[in-house]
Write a protein that holds these residues in place. Structure first.
Motif: not given
Length: 232
Positions: A130-144, A146-150, A168-173
């Protein structure tokens, strides 16, 4: 995937090397042993194991140099062993690319537990989909990947696991103890381990690592990650 995890042990003290090798073999690991950095470098160039255990003080090339060379081409988990136990020495080892650190004399049981955690996390990461997409970060979990700001950005294994946990834990202390538990699998550990990896991560994700906007320090508590970049 071979179910028997493989470990390369690089240790110039033959007594320590034999003891570590025998203990790991007795607990189900395939172990290759080397007494110097040069022979280990040649072996690692031919094939990467599940985990590398390396002494910091080695003849030929140092453990730090070997870590840097391995880390330049692989995210294999690296455990560093050393007789140097000061915080500064631990930080230097982590800065060279090691994921974990044990000062001599150490408990074989603790070594086994930490190596086991490394193998489990590395293999579970390989199996993730799968993948994680959050703000400026796009993580392809299958291929490991990572795109940071594209922009595709390379991370070590532990840096990648830390970034995935943060995304996976944004905006948490997040307290350092929680990060150690969830990313390293430790219930007890050295907080400076987290500090070093946060610093390395900032160098790769921040526009200005000295003025972080994504990964900010919450003084006296831990860190908070904002995938869109927090305002000053």
């Amino acid at each position: 995937m071979d179910e028997t995890p493989s470990v390369v042990v690089v240790e110039d003290d033959p007594t320590v090397r034999a003891a570590v090798g025998a203990y790991l073999r007795a607990n189900g690991y395939a172990v290759s042993e080397y007494g110097d950095g040069v022979s280990a470098r040649a072996a690692l160039a031919a094939g990467i194991p599940d985990v590398v255990i390396v002494d910091r003080m080695l003849p030929g090339i140092s453990g730090d140099e070997l870590c840097r060379e391995v880390r330049a081409t692989s995210d294999v988990p690296i455990m560093m062993l050393t007789a140097l136990g000061q915080v500064e020495d631990r930080i230097d080892g982590l800065e060279s690319g090691a994921d974990d650190y044990l000062a001599k004399p150490f408990s074989m049981r603790e070594l086994l537990l930490r190596i086991g955690a490394m193998v489990r996390r590395a293999r579970s990461a390989e199996a993730a989909r799968g993948e994680l997409i959050a703000g400026d970060f796009h993580i392809d979990l299958t291929r490991r990947r990572v795109l940071v700001r594209g922009v595709e950005t390379a991370f070590t294994g532990r840096e990648y696991e830390l970034l995935v946990f943060l995304v996976r834990n944004p905006d948490r202390t997040l307290a350092r103890d929680e990060i150690l538990r969830e990313v390293w699998g430790w219930t007890v550990g050295e907080p400076s381990t987290v500090t070093v990896h946060v610093r390395r991560l900032r160098e790769k994700i921040e526009v200005d690592p000295q003025d972080p906007r994504y990964l900010r320090t919450e003084w006296g508590v831990g860190y908070q990650f904002s995938p869109i970049g927090a305002l000053a």
